[in-house]
Design a protein around this motif. Sequence first.
Motif, PDB file in Angstrom:
ATOM      1  N   ASP A   8       0.868  -1.173   0.000  1.00 49.24           N
ATOM      2  CA  ASP A   8       0.000   0.000   0.000  1.00 49.24           C
ATOM      3  C   ASP A   8       0.905   1.223   0.000  1.00 49.24           C
ATOM      4  O   ASP A   8       1.514   1.559   1.016  1.00 49.24           O
ATOM      5  CB  ASP A   8      -0.897  -0.034   1.246  1.00 49.24           C
ATOM      6  CG  ASP A   8      -1.785   1.192   1.368  1.00 49.24           C
ATOM      7  OD1 ASP A   8      -1.901   1.956   0.397  1.00 49.24           O
ATOM      8  OD2 ASP A   8      -2.369   1.384   2.470  1.00 49.24           O
ATOM      9  N   THR A  14       4.721   3.816   3.225  1.00 47.54           N
ATOM     10  CA  THR A  14       4.399   2.583   2.525  1.00 47.54           C
ATOM     11  C   THR A  14       4.225   1.454   3.528  1.00 47.54           C
ATOM     12  O   THR A  14       5.012   1.296   4.450  1.00 47.54           O
ATOM     13  CB  THR A  14       5.515   2.222   1.522  1.00 47.54           C
ATOM     14  OG1 THR A  14       5.494   3.160   0.441  1.00 47.54           O
ATOM     15  CG2 THR A  14       5.324   0.829   0.961  1.00 47.54           C
ATOM     16  N   THR A  63      -1.043  -0.991  -4.520  1.00 45.87           N
ATOM     17  CA  THR A  63      -2.261  -0.199  -4.433  1.00 45.87           C
ATOM     18  C   THR A  63      -1.942   1.095  -3.700  1.00 45.87           C
ATOM     19  O   THR A  63      -0.814   1.302  -3.252  1.00 45.87           O
ATOM     20  CB  THR A  63      -3.383  -0.986  -3.721  1.00 45.87           C
ATOM     21  OG1 THR A  63      -4.630  -0.325  -3.934  1.00 45.87           O
ATOM     22  CG2 THR A  63      -3.118  -1.102  -2.224  1.00 45.87           C
ATOM     23  N   GLY A  64      -2.920   1.973  -3.580  1.00 46.86           N
ATOM     24  CA  GLY A  64      -2.697   3.245  -2.895  1.00 46.86           C
ATOM     25  C   GLY A  64      -2.390   4.369  -3.872  1.00 46.86           C
ATOM     26  O   GLY A  64      -2.003   4.135  -5.024  1.00 46.86           O
ATOM     27  N   GLU A  84      -7.678   0.507  -4.969  1.00 47.67           N
ATOM     28  CA  GLU A  84      -7.515   0.661  -3.528  1.00 47.67           C
ATOM     29  C   GLU A  84      -8.782   0.286  -2.760  1.00 47.67           C
ATOM     30  O   GLU A  84      -8.713  -0.315  -1.685  1.00 47.67           O
ATOM     31  CB  GLU A  84      -7.118   2.098  -3.193  1.00 47.67           C
ATOM     32  CG  GLU A  84      -6.845   2.321  -1.715  1.00 47.67           C
ATOM     33  CD  GLU A  84      -6.317   3.714  -1.428  1.00 47.67           C
ATOM     34  OE1 GLU A  84      -6.127   4.030  -0.231  1.00 47.67           O
ATOM     35  OE2 GLU A  84      -6.099   4.488  -2.382  1.00 47.67           O
ATOM     36  N   ASP A  88      -9.180  -2.452   0.091  1.00 45.63           N
ATOM     37  CA  ASP A  88      -9.759  -2.172   1.417  1.00 45.63           C
ATOM     38  C   ASP A  88     -10.763  -3.252   1.797  1.00 45.63           C
ATOM     39  O   ASP A  88     -10.742  -3.791   2.909  1.00 45.63           O
ATOM     40  CB  ASP A  88     -10.487  -0.819   1.413  1.00 45.63           C
ATOM     41  CG  ASP A  88      -9.540   0.367   1.364  1.00 45.63           C
ATOM     42  OD1 ASP A  88      -8.342   0.201   1.675  1.00 45.63           O
ATOM     43  OD2 ASP A  88      -9.997   1.471   1.021  1.00 45.63           O
ATOM     44  N   SER A 105     -12.203   3.212   5.964  1.00 43.07           N
ATOM     45  CA  SER A 105     -10.762   3.348   5.754  1.00 43.07           C
ATOM     46  C   SER A 105     -10.313   4.728   6.207  1.00 43.07           C
ATOM     47  O   SER A 105     -10.499   5.730   5.507  1.00 43.07           O
ATOM     48  CB  SER A 105     -10.413   3.124   4.283  1.00 43.07           C
ATOM     49  OG  SER A 105      -9.013   3.229   4.078  1.00 43.07           O
ATOM     50  N   THR A 262      -5.266  -2.718   3.857  1.00 47.96           N
ATOM     51  CA  THR A 262      -5.244  -2.402   2.429  1.00 47.96           C
ATOM     52  C   THR A 262      -4.111  -3.156   1.727  1.00 47.96           C
ATOM     53  O   THR A 262      -4.293  -3.663   0.613  1.00 47.96           O
ATOM     54  CB  THR A 262      -5.095  -0.886   2.207  1.00 47.96           C
ATOM     55  OG1 THR A 262      -6.127  -0.201   2.919  1.00 47.96           O
ATOM     56  CG2 THR A 262      -5.193  -0.534   0.732  1.00 47.96           C
ATOM     57  N   ALA A 263      -2.949  -3.249   2.372  1.00 48.35           N
ATOM     58  CA  ALA A 263      -1.834  -4.021   1.801  1.00 48.35           C
ATOM     59  C   ALA A 263      -2.184  -5.503   1.742  1.00 48.35           C
ATOM     60  O   ALA A 263      -1.871  -6.191   0.761  1.00 48.35           O
ATOM     61  CB  ALA A 263      -0.571  -3.803   2.634  1.00 48.35           C
ATOM     62  N   ALA A 266      -4.486  -6.008  -1.113  1.00 49.43           N
ATOM     63  CA  ALA A 266      -3.769  -5.965  -2.394  1.00 49.43           C
ATOM     64  C   ALA A 266      -3.185  -7.340  -2.718  1.00 49.43           C
ATOM     65  O   ALA A 266      -3.284  -7.811  -3.854  1.00 49.43           O
ATOM     66  CB  ALA A 266      -2.665  -4.914  -2.342  1.00 49.43           C
TER      67      ALA A 266
END
Length: 272
Positions: A8, A14, A63-64, A84, A88, A105, A262-263, A266
């Motif tokens: 992310d 990061t 992502t992000g 993203e 999420d 988020s 979120t990571a 991904a």
Amino acid sequence: MGIVIGIDVGISTTKIVGLREKRVISPIRITAADPVTSLYGAFGKYLHDNNISLQDVEQVMLTGVGAAYIDEPVYGLPTKKTDEFIADGLGARFESGLDKAIVVSMGTGTSFVQCEGDNIRHIGGIGIGGGTLQGLARVMLNTRDPKQIQSLAMQGDIHNINLLIGDISTHPLPGLPMNATASLFSRAQYDAPKEDIALGIIVMVLQSIGSAAILSALNTGIKDFVLIGNLTLYPQCKEVYPMLEKFYDVHFHIPKYSEFCTAIGAALSFKE
């Protein structure tokens, strides 16, 4: 089967996590001056700290907002980008175990993602989040350091900042107990202590996000909200959200790896 790396990428921060057979491996967060430096710094540190070689990595998923700055394969590895909001939803669903919920988020601003089974969609958001908290702290407290803000807030008294129902009424109002907030910052004085101001800022941001999340679920039948992002680490979450749960008969969930959802999402999106 190799490790899938989910990253992310923010503008300066990061978050990176490895996923092997749907098992999360040692997520980390790195802050740097720009997204490219942050990404490569995080990736190198992650591989080193976990004794992972490049040959062990099956796929890198980005992502992000900072992912837009990355147009080449990371360290020559297979690299793809994912939406993203989908990340999420996938990450929050995986970490919470909930199939039907609204993902909140809490980033620089706040986005709302509705999840019902495999149907994951962005339904809106508000411009209040961690960026709001840090900006107000810079102006009012002369700091943007989260640890310092939290330290000040732990010594603050919210009754010196917010106006409560009990301050304006001798009886509870329909659906609102005496300790419900009537108005944020209404009692703040020009010489208010920094400790009270810090707590007031945090409570204002968290409460505004929670109220907006509840409104986003009107007419959906959804009662579960999964909170993700850095703001979930603030200890005041344990006070603000249980109170909102009692007021509105809803449930707020903060997963184990809430700041890394979120990571994680991904990485999960590679197989999805």
